[in-house]
Design an enzyme around this catalytic site. Structure first.
Site, PDB file in Angstrom:
ATOM      1  NE  ARG A  90       0.174   1.554   4.888  1.00  0.00           N
ATOM      2  CZ  ARG A  90       1.213   0.845   4.470  1.00  0.00           C
ATOM      3  NH1 ARG A  90       2.124   1.412   3.703  1.00  0.00           N
ATOM      4  NH2 ARG A  90       1.361  -0.415   4.827  1.00  0.00           N
ATOM      5  CG  ASP A 134      15.545  -0.556   3.208  1.00  0.00           C
ATOM      6  OD1 ASP A 134      16.715  -0.151   3.247  1.00  0.00           O
ATOM      7  OD2 ASP A 134      15.004  -1.122   4.174  1.00  0.00           O
ATOM      8  CG  ASP A 139       3.592   0.710   7.076  1.00  0.00           C
ATOM      9  OD1 ASP A 139       4.373   0.570   6.108  1.00  0.00           O
ATOM     10  OD2 ASP A 139       3.298  -0.222   7.860  1.00  0.00           O
ATOM     11  CG  PHE A 156      11.588   2.870   9.951  1.00  0.00           C
ATOM     12  CD1 PHE A 156      11.754   1.780   9.100  1.00  0.00           C
ATOM     13  CD2 PHE A 156      10.302   3.227  10.323  1.00  0.00           C
ATOM     14  CE1 PHE A 156      10.658   1.072   8.619  1.00  0.00           C
ATOM     15  CE2 PHE A 156       9.198   2.525   9.859  1.00  0.00           C
ATOM     16  CZ  PHE A 156       9.385   1.443   9.003  1.00  0.00           C
ATOM     17  CE  LYS A 197      -2.207  -2.527   3.395  1.00  0.00           C
ATOM     18  NZ  LYS A 197      -2.407  -2.718   4.796  1.00  0.00           N
TER      19      LYS A 197
END
Ligand code: IMP
Ligand code: MG
Length: 177
Positions: free
Chosen positions: A162, A100, A156, A149, A42
């Site tokens: 999000r 990533d 998320d 992060f 998503k």
């Protein structure tokens, strides 16, 4: 600013600027190619929605659900959930929030080429090159993030954040909740 965020890396305005540039570049590169934008759900959602509004050529939109994450941890097991759209003979532009380790995009790219895609390019809003575990580079990239992060604008942490219109870093205490 949301109470759980300690710093903002990309503001709403900065993201708008970046996404506009990416859309314009893709419009030039893919003129007359009728590309298929394939978003990875998503995380791609806010980015892909805004990206295609800045693209002014014929194109199609599809989505595929894949997952490789558990909290902040990349498991390396890329799982396809549901059907993969027909990509035969199509110029596909894979769209995701962040590159990533590269394992997700590489697995999807390999799958699409095996399904007969004419070409597969990679468009990500963010790149985290220090996290890379496979040899893959994005064709279109909005910005670089260091080895931290980030959440917001599709990204998320345990399915939260999000919806934030900016991208930022969570306070340490959020991880110990
Ligand atoms: P990878 O390139 O296979 O490691 O997977 C990339 C996916 O990992 C992205 O689509 C995100 O869902 C997730 N991811 C990687 N880094 C972050 C981050 O900093 N915040 C949130 N999600 C991340
Ligand atoms: Mg994702």
């Amino acid at each position: 600013m949301h109470q759980d965020i300690i710093k903002i890396n990309y503001s709403k305005e900065k993201i708008e600027q970046i996404v506009k540039c990416l859309g314009e570049k893709i419009s030039i590169d893919y003129k007359d190619k009728n590309p298929l934008f394939l978003g990875l759900l998503k995380g791609c959602l806010p980015f892909m929605t805004d990206l295609v509004k800045n693209v002014d050529i014929y194109c199609n939109l599809e989505y595929v659900k894949v997952s490789s994450y558990d909290g902040t941890h990349s498991t390396g097991n890329v799982e396809f959930k549901g059907e993969i759209p027909n990509v035969n003979n199509r110029d596909v532009i894979l769209v995701d929030d962040i590159l990533d380790t590269g394992r997700t995009i590489q697995a999807v790219k390999t799958k699409l080429m095996a399904m007969g895609a004419k070409s597969v390019s990679v468009c990500v809003l963010l790149d985290k090159p220090t996290g890379r575990l496979v040899d893959i580079k994005p064709d279109y990239v909005g910005g670089i993030v260091p080895n931290e992060f980030v959440v917001g604008y599709g990204l998320d942490y345990n399915e939260h954040y999000r919806n934030l219109p900016y991208i930022g870093v969570l306070k340490d205490e959020v991880y110990s909740k």
